[in-house]
Write an enzyme that holds these catalytic residues in place. Structure first.
Site, PDB file in Angstrom:
ATOM      1  N   LYS A 224      -5.735  -0.283  31.904  1.00 13.92           N
ATOM      2  CA  LYS A 224      -6.272  -1.453  32.614  1.00 13.92           C
ATOM      3  C   LYS A 224      -5.798  -2.756  31.971  1.00 13.92           C
ATOM      4  CE  LYS A 224     -10.184   1.183  34.340  1.00 13.92           C
ATOM      5  NZ  LYS A 224     -11.587   1.571  34.271  1.00 13.92           N
TER       6      LYS A 224
ATOM      7  N   ASP B 185     -15.769  -3.782  39.455  1.00 12.12           N
ATOM      8  CA  ASP B 185     -15.836  -2.337  39.708  1.00 12.12           C
ATOM      9  C   ASP B 185     -16.554  -2.060  41.032  1.00 12.12           C
ATOM     10  OD1 ASP B 185     -14.674  -0.445  37.982  1.00 12.12           O
ATOM     11  OD2 ASP B 185     -16.223  -0.746  36.447  1.00 12.12           O
TER      12      ASP B 185
ATOM     13  N   GLN C  43     -16.708   0.080  30.811  1.00 12.35           N
ATOM     14  CA  GLN C  43     -16.139   1.407  31.025  1.00 12.35           C
ATOM     15  C   GLN C  43     -17.231   2.472  30.916  1.00 12.35           C
ATOM     16  OE1 GLN C  43     -13.041   1.935  32.015  1.00 12.35           O
ATOM     17  NE2 GLN C  43     -13.115   4.155  31.948  1.00 12.35           N
TER      18      GLN C  43
HETATM   19  N1  GUN Z   1     -14.816   5.567  34.133  1.00 16.65           N
HETATM   20  C1  GUN Z   1     -13.969   6.308  34.899  1.00 16.65           C
HETATM   21  N2  GUN Z   1     -13.536   5.587  35.952  1.00 16.65           N
HETATM   22  C2  GUN Z   1     -14.105   4.356  35.843  1.00 16.65           C
HETATM   23  C3  GUN Z   1     -14.029   3.170  36.618  1.00 16.65           C
HETATM   24  O1  GUN Z   1     -13.356   3.088  37.649  1.00 16.65           O
HETATM   25  N3  GUN Z   1     -14.758   2.119  36.156  1.00 16.65           N
HETATM   26  C4  GUN Z   1     -15.510   2.186  35.042  1.00 16.65           C
HETATM   27  N4  GUN Z   1     -16.194   1.106  34.704  1.00 16.65           N
HETATM   28  N5  GUN Z   1     -15.612   3.273  34.303  1.00 16.65           N
HETATM   29  C5  GUN Z   1     -14.899   4.358  34.700  1.00 16.65           C
END
Ligand code: GUN
Length: 283
Positions: free
Chosen positions: A53, A120, A97
């Protein structure tokens, strides 16, 4: 029949190019789009995801700041940190996350993020906005799936879409997005009595369970569009989806591969949401 591939890598690349242009326009207005990523603990998969990311953001000209905290951080401390990011005008998007350490209430933590920065799309306010058709951030994975359908010019009106999986992150928001496009939507899950009877009627199937071979060739209507959200490993340790790709591609009209399908689109949609957040902040 052999299905045509929907190439997530190529589509994500064009989305990133669009994102670069939007970022440049913002910078010309004196705004540097900035995503804050919060990682608590040492989960190995999470560390890989956040690294991607940050790299995606930087390659697109967005600023990304990764904040790492130890697994024993208290929930109260994390909530304070989120509050500080909420009120920081230089931060446009906040991503915590998941999964969080088990002593934390993930939903409570997500609810602490300002909906204006919820890139998100996991906040109840974002989920509610999607449900009632108001502006808000859409979760990246189902939004990426919708973009994949758009990329082949697929008209969802009156079509039967079957979503396999009912998670808050993929299945439920996917169903809402398809409904918003006037599809007739069926949500299937682990308690669905006869999955095959339903998928055989589907013009579009979205498989989002997290289990191999949930969808096999005998379950697919000839010519259907099959979107595979799964990320699993096969017996040889190779990445694979929820769909039996080799079998289903003989029957489907369109299919997304794993890897190179939904995964890159999820990553691209986070950049799009971050830019959207930065653009809204300038209005
Ligand atoms: N953990 C696995 N996929 C994601 C996601 O798309 N966003 C977040 N915040 N955590 C994750």
């Amino acid at each position: 029949m052999t299905a045509q591939l929907i190439d997530g890598n190529a589509l994500a690349k064009s989305m990133r190019e669009g994102a670069i242009a939007r970022g440049e326009k913002l910078r010309a207005q004196g705004v540097q789009p900035h995503l804050a990523i919060v990682l608590v603990g040492e989960d190995p998969a999470s560390q890989v995801y956040v690294k991607h990311k940050v790299a995606d953001s930087e390659q697109t000209g967005l600023r990304a700041t990764l904040e790492r905290y130890p697994a024993d951080m208290s929930e109260a401390e994390l909530l304070l940190r989120i509050h500080a990011l909420n009120v920081d005008n230089g931060i446009h998007g906040i991503l915590v996350q998941l999964p969080l350490p088990s002593h934390m209430d993930s939903q409570k933590v997500i609810e602490a993020i300002s909906p204006a920065k919820d890139v998100d799309g996991f906040h109840v306010s974002s989920a509610g906005a999607l449900m009632v058709g108001r502006p808000g951030f859409w979760p990246c994975t189902p939004h990426g799936c919708l973009k994949m359908l758009d990329s082949i010019g697929y008209d969802l009106r009156g079509k039967h879409a079957v979503v396999i999986g009912r998670s808050n992150i993929v299945g439920k928001p996917m169903a809402m997005m398809l409904l918003g496009r006037d599809a007739t939507v069926t949500i299937c899950h682990s308690r669905t009595a006869d999955l095959k009877a339903l998928t055989l009627q589907a013009d579009v199937v979205v498989a989002a369970v997290g289990k191999r071979n949930v969808l096999t060739a005998d379950m697919v209507k000839p010519g259907a569009v099959v979107i595979d959200v799964g990320m699993n490993r096969n017996d040889e340790g190779k990445l694979c989806g929820d769909v039996d790709f080799d079998g289903v591609k003989q029957v489907a009209g369109w299919i997304t591969p794993v890897p190179g399908g939904v995964g890159p689109m999820t990553r691209a949609m986070l950049l799009v949401n971050t830019l959207e957040a930065a653009e809204r902040a300038t209005r």
